[in-house]
Write an enzyme that holds these catalytic residues in place. Structure first.
Site, mmCIF file in Angstrom:
data_model
loop_
_atom_site.group_PDB
_atom_site.id
_atom_site.type_symbol
_atom_site.label_atom_id
_atom_site.label_comp_id
_atom_site.label_asym_id
_atom_site.label_seq_id
_atom_site.Cartn_x
_atom_site.Cartn_y
_atom_site.Cartn_z
ATOM 1 N N GLY A 1 40.904 45.651 36.519
ATOM 2 C CA GLY A 1 41.508 47.732 36.171
ATOM 3 C C GLY A 1 40.360 48.062 36.789
ATOM 4 O O GLY A 1 39.576 48.138 37.258
ATOM 5 N N LEU B 1 49.075 43.314 36.892
ATOM 6 C CA LEU B 1 47.626 43.745 38.093
ATOM 7 C C LEU B 1 46.413 42.935 38.018
ATOM 8 O O LEU B 1 46.020 42.953 36.908
ATOM 9 C CB LEU B 1 47.271 45.394 37.210
ATOM 10 N N ASP B 2 45.936 43.356 38.764
ATOM 11 C CA ASP B 2 44.204 42.255 39.084
ATOM 12 C C ASP B 2 44.796 40.734 39.270
ATOM 13 O O ASP B 2 43.639 39.920 38.060
ATOM 14 C CB ASP B 2 43.930 42.646 38.206
ATOM 15 N N GLU B 3 46.147 40.151 38.408
ATOM 16 C CA GLU B 3 45.766 39.300 38.587
ATOM 17 C C GLU B 3 47.061 37.651 39.639
ATOM 18 O O GLU B 3 46.991 36.675 39.299
ATOM 19 C CB GLU B 3 46.960 39.223 36.962
#
Lengths: 284, 284, 284, 284
Positions: free
Chosen positions: D201, D227-229
């Site tokens: 995040g 997100l970010d995965e």
């Protein structure tokens, strides 16, 4: 509050730290950072870097300098210097045709990462003038005639003298003479494209390929008359593979070169590097 | 000459360095190393680690302590402690079935790399007793009944109390309760087998494999009641490949774990680690 | 299914990969890993490491070897060898007084990290016999009289010949003669305590301190008659500081030495290292 | 000779390597590099990257494709693609106000380090237009109105569709919607300024400072709706100190970000990255 660095060196003896901190306290200064190192607790050489804050430093400076002379120089036989943090070092960058170290320094400077003023770029080629232009820094093209190296160096000295506090050789591919080093009177930092003392001299990537090393490196050092033998400021390495060609090594090495040089320049500009004979003390 | 460490912490304010160095000079001590750090030049927390040499420290100690109380504690509101370098910390190492962290500490200790006394090894398994025997260190087998964790902890406290200055959890696979931490009254260092805060909790290597990370790591930290949330002392990582299985990650990770734990223990035993809330200040 | 490694080397030419994979498919083998490298797409030297699974390899071996001779040796001028994964290399470890490399290898071996059989430990000192005992490996104390080095080497050869596939010098502080290398007829791996080719020869840590390098390293290499000039298998480095003494460098370096040596031995035992003149090809 | 990459993926089964190499040999191609990986020798997913040289590839292509369809797709249930090395991927770089990742990619591209064509730079700010100009690459300023994110994305898609093979988010500080990802139909690579999965995040450097980690990192990954995965391509870290402020972490982190992103883009453009669910296989 004004922030100032006080650098001290000399023969180690008891009481130096106390003398300095007392002197600064008397002046109303507040020490925000203090590092010291002695090469040997018994009779070694002593180095100290102190950062202090002092409102109205300019007004207080003469009295402070008088006391430093009296108590440190005369009293303890030490060498000292005061450097206001706001007074940035003026730097000349020398380059040839490779742009990576030069551009990296200019970028980092523009981003505010390097506390220095870039006074000029000097090159023995005109190639990089275009790339330097957007940075609004003077670019002096000084061709080097190998049969009259002195002519170029005279021109260099005319440009540099009184104007810079540091010369950075950012892959400048010309020999620097002892005469130049003596006359320029400011430190000269070079980036060597190998992990010194491995692969001294020319063509280190080809030699590294031939020897089959598994890591290649770069070394930033102060320039002395002995080629590649000056005090090392910083080094780093990167892993390579058997399948990397000499050109691959050069490309990977370029990344290490620019990082190592940037760190060395940053540390020098922040007065974090003390020369101790042919080695350096780094206060981080 | 006797070598002694003086550790100071408290609210930052002008004059601390001068007060300390003057006090030590009056006592005839020679400062051989001084590091300080303030979390904030304006109203931050201040930490200082000083190493000094003083002939006849034992005789001079009461007077020195009186002055430290007067000038640092009363005068400047600071906390201080004196630790003779020769007075090694007494350490208990807890282990379960994995031997790599335990053996590495014992080896390094035998080689003279870790300035500590290993007072005992405590394990919830008998498996490693044989391997510990050649080191001539007491091995206490204290089985843990999960339905009566307190029984084991009471036994631990009987063994530890008054006998150790540090507890090291060298891959000890049991929960440490808040009660134990409060009663043991010495710091507890743990090695976690991931780069915290990534992969908190159990099974970090399986999680790392599943997430497809390209580096795995280890974290040494002080143990607090919040699992895996204590102040980090040291971390490191190693590169892994897509073809590494979870077992390969575990094996590669084991190397990082033992190195990271050894550094954390060494630094703690040399009083190089100051706790600042949930983080640490490391004087290297 | 039986797992087998097939190693191939020779002059590069089109069709090698196809010839090998077709041959293996005809035999009913399933390729689980294939790596190849050519020093030059035009007329270079070619190296390939293939791992395949084949049920009933022993029965199929003669026919497979006949085809390898026919198609690879005779047909393509290549050298080949078959090595069942289950057939571990037999290793002799030579040591002197330093225990870190020796113990690290023995301990990793016990943990199952090194696919080898440790046949014996040979030392010119009796010091480490006690530490080796718990590992249940024969320890031969063979003192070396410098005026009659050949006597010791004759004893070494008696112990080694026919019994080992690899000799590892784990900080063995004696000269290895060309005669010994020729007669032992198995590869010899040495760990040198510097980042070669920097600091060739004796006392690298003292030299590193004197030169003021910022990183120190270790190098595992095959031993050839030219001291410190053999093909490099693996290298690594660690950062050092100006305040590290030569003794500190030695201590930090010891950590790098044992890691580098362990990796080199592991790779050699898994047939991942091909010698290409004075360099190595590493299939990872 | 023309150089071509053949990428294959699908369920692992015996004979794939032989089928491919035989097929290529029949076509007169010479394999210069072959890497394969199976997630599990029994019933895993299989990935292979082969580079071959074939004179007159264009003329031979239809026949080669027919055989690949027949033997690999129909015969073995595999997915394949052919990519001539000379056919560079066309890349769009998205940026916001931070210039370091953008400039590093443009500069490496100009040096010939990245085998790609930079088709355009797209930014939600006009700030960097001046810096991009010397590289002679179109700069499209597409402001993003957070209340109508779709308007900007429509404009993005108009610019991108049919024109690029890859989108690189070089510190582009806007949310990428699932709709955009579905419609853009080319891979999207992002650089995240932390060592994922740590500090997912916003504000990772502030979180890192607060948690007191000793290393900070960066992660290049394919963008997915979470997100970010997305699948991680490359990661790296750099050591930090307690005295580094969040701003220092950001500055040090920027160096890691640009190196990690450059490696990920290089590998993707050389077809070295295969997506395997939420992880990646990297052929180096």
């Amino acid at each position: 509050a004004d922030s100032v660095r006080l650098l001290i060196s000399g023969e180690d003896r008891p009481g130096i730290v106390a003398a300095v901190s007392t002197l600064l306290q008397e002046a109303g200064a507040n020490i925000s950072s203090l590092d010291q190192y002695s090469t040997d607790p018994e009779g070694g050489r002593f180095y100290q870097r102190t950062v202090f804050h002092l409102d109205g430093f300019s007004a207080a400076r003469p009295e402070l300098e008088r006391k430093l002379d009296e108590r440190l120089a005369t009293g303890l036989g030490l060498t000292w210097s005061l450097r206001p943090v706001a007074q940035l070092k003026r730097v000349a960058i020398f380059a040839s045709k490779s742009d990576h170290c030069l551009l990296d320094l200019l970028w980092r400077h523009r981003r505010g990462e390097l506390p220095m003023t870039v006074s000029m770029v000097i090159s023995n080629h005109a190639d990089l003038a275009e790339e330097v232009r957007p940075f609004n820094i003077p670019y002096f093209y000084v061709p080097v005639d190998k049969s009259d190296r002195q002519a170029a160096e005279r021109r260099h000295l005319e440009l540099l003298r009184g104007n810079v506090d540091l010369v950075v050789l950012a892959r400048y591919m010309q020999i620097i003479t002892g005469d130049f080093l003596r006359e320029v009177e400011v430190p000269v930092i070079n980036i060597h494209h190998s992990f010194l003392p491995a692969f001294i001299g020319a063509g280190p990537y080809a030699k590294a390929k031939q020897r089959g090393v598994k890591l290649i490196g770069a070394t930033a050092h102060y320039v002395t008359e002995d080629l590649d033998e000056g005090p090392i400021i910083e080094q780093d390495v990167v892993r390579v593979k058997h399948s990397d060609t000499a050109a691959d090594l050069q490309r990977r090495g370029a990344d290490v070169e620019r990082q190592v040089l940037a760190r060395a320049v940053e540390w020098h500009c922040e007065d974090r590097v003390a020369r101790d004979g042919n080695t350096t003390v780094i206060f981080l």
